[in-house]
Every structure is written in C-alpha cells, then in structure tokens.
Design a protein around this motif. Structure first.
Motif, short mmCIF file in Angstrom:
data_model
loop_
_atom_site.label_atom_id
_atom_site.label_comp_id
_atom_site.label_asym_id
_atom_site.label_seq_id
_atom_site.Cartn_x
_atom_site.Cartn_y
_atom_site.Cartn_z
N MET A 253 0.84 -1.20 0.00
CA MET A 253 0.00 0.00 0.00
C MET A 253 0.87 1.25 0.00
O MET A 253 1.98 1.24 0.51
CB MET A 253 -0.88 0.04 1.25
CG MET A 253 -1.86 -1.07 1.38
SD MET A 253 -2.94 -0.86 2.81
CE MET A 253 -1.83 -1.20 4.16
N THR B 175 0.63 5.44 1.20
CA THR B 175 -0.06 6.21 2.22
C THR B 175 0.08 7.70 1.93
O THR B 175 1.15 8.16 1.53
CB THR B 175 0.53 5.91 3.61
OG1 THR B 175 0.43 4.52 3.86
CG2 THR B 175 -0.20 6.69 4.70
N GLN C 111 -4.20 8.12 7.98
CA GLN C 111 -3.36 7.54 6.95
C GLN C 111 -4.30 7.07 5.84
O GLN C 111 -4.97 6.05 6.00
CB GLN C 111 -2.54 6.37 7.49
CG GLN C 111 -1.47 6.77 8.48
CD GLN C 111 -2.05 7.08 9.86
OE1 GLN C 111 -2.88 6.35 10.36
NE2 GLN C 111 -1.62 8.18 10.45
N ARG D 118 -4.91 5.18 2.78
CA ARG D 118 -4.23 4.08 2.09
C ARG D 118 -4.74 3.99 0.66
O ARG D 118 -5.94 4.08 0.42
CB ARG D 118 -4.49 2.76 2.80
CG ARG D 118 -4.17 2.75 4.28
CD ARG D 118 -2.71 2.95 4.56
NE ARG D 118 -2.48 2.74 6.00
CZ ARG D 118 -1.41 3.11 6.63
NH1 ARG D 118 -0.44 3.72 5.99
NH2 ARG D 118 -1.28 2.89 7.92
#
Length: 115
Positions: free
Chosen positions: A55, A57, A66, A68
C-alpha cells in the motif's frame, strides 16, 4: 456481516466485518476529490489479505489519518486513524466492497471543510 473489498487491480484486498447501516460523505478537500463513501469500523474489524507494504499512504492537514491507496491503480479502499474514543479505527470506502448496493445506504453528510 462480513464483506470483501479491494482496490481496482486487486493489489490491496481485505475483509471487514460489521453492521453496515449507513455511510458518511465528507466534503473535505481529499474526500470530495475521491468521492468516497465511508464506513467507520474498529481497526481490528478490517483484516488485510495482502501485505501492508503493498500500500501507499497519504496524509495531509493534521496528518492524523493515513489514507491508504494502491500504487498501481490509484484506488483508495480505506484509511486508518484514531477514533474519538482513542481507539484505532478504519474508514472503509464502501465503493470498494463487493456486493454492496451503496446507493441504497443512508448517507450522513460531514462538513470536513470546516474542520
């Protein structure tokens, strides 16, 4: 109920369990551009099927959430942060869940611009 979700290419996949009774639409600069419909769950209710290092961020403003997203297809399936009770939470983009008729869910509007 248990739901399966992913980004468009499947690079980020997860399961989430809970009662999906409604969603939130936020008008902050980030959510307005993403068009996400958010469902807030305890973080432990979201189980990743893929490693977190797959991922990307993004954080902005106060840098407490955060956001994602997939570095391949760019889709934002969820965000992570801390809820008002101090516990870890996830904000799942219900548009990324399989089999959910999100247009039938009640929508609570949140004025994130003012926050």
């Amino acid at each position: 109920m248990k739901y399966h979700g992913s980004c468009h290419c499947g690079g980020i996949a997860f399961d989430v369990e809970g009662d999906l009774g409604g969603v939130m639409s936020c008008n902050c600069s980030m959510c307005a551009r993403k068009g996400a419909l958010l469902w807030f769950v305890p973080r432990e209710a979201l189980v990743l099927s893929t490693p977190p290092e797959r991922m990307s961020t993004y954080t902005f403003n106060k840098h407490v959430i955060q956001h994602r997203f997939c570095p391949v297809c760019g889709i934002h399936p969820f965000g992570e942060g801390t809820g008002p009770d101090g516990k870890a939470m996830a904000a799942v983009n219900v548009r990324c869940l399989e089999g959910v008729e999100f247009e039938k869910l009640p929508v609570q509007h949140f004025d994130g611009k003012a926050s």
